[in-house]
Design a protein around this motif. Structure first.
Motif, mmCIF file in Angstrom:
data_model
loop_
_atom_site.group_PDB
_atom_site.id
_atom_site.type_symbol
_atom_site.label_atom_id
_atom_site.label_comp_id
_atom_site.label_asym_id
_atom_site.label_seq_id
_atom_site.Cartn_x
_atom_site.Cartn_y
_atom_site.Cartn_z
ATOM 1 N N GLY A 177 36.309 56.607 46.273
ATOM 2 C CA GLY A 177 37.642 56.200 46.695
ATOM 3 C C GLY A 177 38.571 56.116 45.493
ATOM 4 N N TRP B 99 36.882 54.652 42.257
ATOM 5 C CA TRP B 99 35.576 54.061 42.562
ATOM 6 C C TRP B 99 34.564 55.206 42.571
ATOM 7 N N HIS C 299 35.256 42.944 43.955
ATOM 8 C CA HIS C 299 35.796 43.102 45.311
ATOM 9 C C HIS C 299 37.244 43.591 45.343
ATOM 10 N N ARG D 240 38.377 47.144 46.911
ATOM 11 C CA ARG D 240 39.259 47.220 48.087
ATOM 12 C C ARG D 240 40.471 48.098 47.794
ATOM 13 N N CYS E 229 40.528 50.620 46.143
ATOM 14 C CA CYS E 229 40.080 52.016 46.199
ATOM 15 C C CYS E 229 39.521 52.392 47.579
ATOM 16 N N GLY E 230 39.709 51.514 48.569
ATOM 17 C CA GLY E 230 39.337 51.878 49.937
ATOM 18 C C GLY E 230 38.024 51.314 50.437
ATOM 19 N N TRP E 231 37.357 50.447 49.662
ATOM 20 C CA TRP E 231 36.108 49.839 50.104
ATOM 21 C C TRP E 231 36.361 48.927 51.302
ATOM 22 N N ASN E 232 35.461 48.984 52.290
ATOM 23 C CA ASN E 232 35.676 48.203 53.505
ATOM 24 C C ASN E 232 34.814 46.940 53.566
ATOM 25 N N GLY E 233 34.189 46.591 52.462
ATOM 26 C CA GLY E 233 33.410 45.350 52.424
ATOM 27 C C GLY E 233 31.944 45.522 52.734
ATOM 28 N N GLU E 234 31.512 46.739 53.009
ATOM 29 C CA GLU E 234 30.088 46.980 53.310
ATOM 30 C C GLU E 234 29.282 47.083 52.027
#
Length: 246
Positions: A158, A165, A235, A239, A241-246
């Motif tokens: 991302g 990322w 975190h 986020r 860079c597009g991370w959805n928390g998984e």
């Protein structure tokens, strides 16, 4: 319950994780079987006791015996400021077997990193030999044509806010390999105070995390695969860079 690994953003003091209690290190256990353990190493805590003493991960290993006569032993190491999957052998024979798997590159490793800037392509390979920077800085490395071969596969997960990322897979296991390789490409890891633009002390912490490990410990079975959750200090930039928390 407050998170004992959360740190306020202070630039005027070194940030160090205190010695883990038995309960804290047990809560970081990701995998346990008869041969090995995998724990989620917190950033900022060295795996070994240093010459000056101080908190270290090994000092808490007695809490990980789970009925065995001796504490587990490190099968490999992670830098003090790197978080994530760390493998321990539960007895001598297991530790020797694991050591050979690491030595011969049989263990698959995927790291997550947030880098400044980033590549234009979506995936690639960095093939740059590494050598010691100088005698005084024993661990520090540099790109050196006369050095040891070092290869890293990378893939963009991302992008955002001038950051990228990356998923990094070290094919070889040189000291500081991922940190030197990304920096040599012009995209140092966020918070790297040796090879990047990170602060000497304080935030941001190094954004390098041992995300997943695959260990072929049993000949007739699939490798044991273990994933470590992203650490809290990464975190916000994940986020971005597009991370959805998984």
């Amino acid at each position: 319950m407050s998170n004992p690994f959360h740190h306020s953003e202070s630039l005027d003091r070194p940030i160090d994780v205190a010695q883990l209690t038995a309960e804290q290190i047990q809560s970081r256990l990701l995998h346990r079987d008869g041969l090995m353990l995998v724990i989620d190493k917190p950033a900022g805590l060295p795996v070994h006791r240093g010459p000056k003493g101080g908190p270290n991960l090994e000092a808490s290993f007695d809490a990980l015996r789970f009925g065995l006569p001796r504490p587990p032993v490190l099968a490999h190491r992670l830098d003090k400021d790197t978080s994530g999957c760390l493998v321990l052998g539960r007895h001598r024979k297991a530790t020797a077997s694991l050591g050979l798997l690491f030595k011969h590159g049989k263990v698959s490793k995927t790291y997550w990193a947030i880098v400044e800037g980033g590549p234009t392509a979506d995936e690639g390979i960095i093939d740059l030999p590494l050598g010691r920077l100088n005698a005084e800085r024993g661990w520090w490395q540099k790109v050196d044509e006369q050095g040891q071969p070092a290869v890293t596969n990378w893939k963009v997960m991302g992008r955002g806010d001038g950051l990228t990322w990356l998923a990094l897979e070290p094919v070889t296991g040189r000291t500081h390999q991922l940190r030197v390789h990304t920096s040599a490409q012009g995209w140092p890891i966020v918070g790297d105070n040796i090879y990047g633009n990170g602060p000497r002390f304080g935030e941001p912490r190094l954004h390098l995390h041992s995300r997943e490990i695959g260990i072929p410990i049993s000949r007739n079975k699939e490798p044991v695969r273990v994933v470590a959750p992203a650490p809290e200090h990464m975190h916000a930039r994940l986020r971005a860079c597009g991370w959805n928390g998984e």
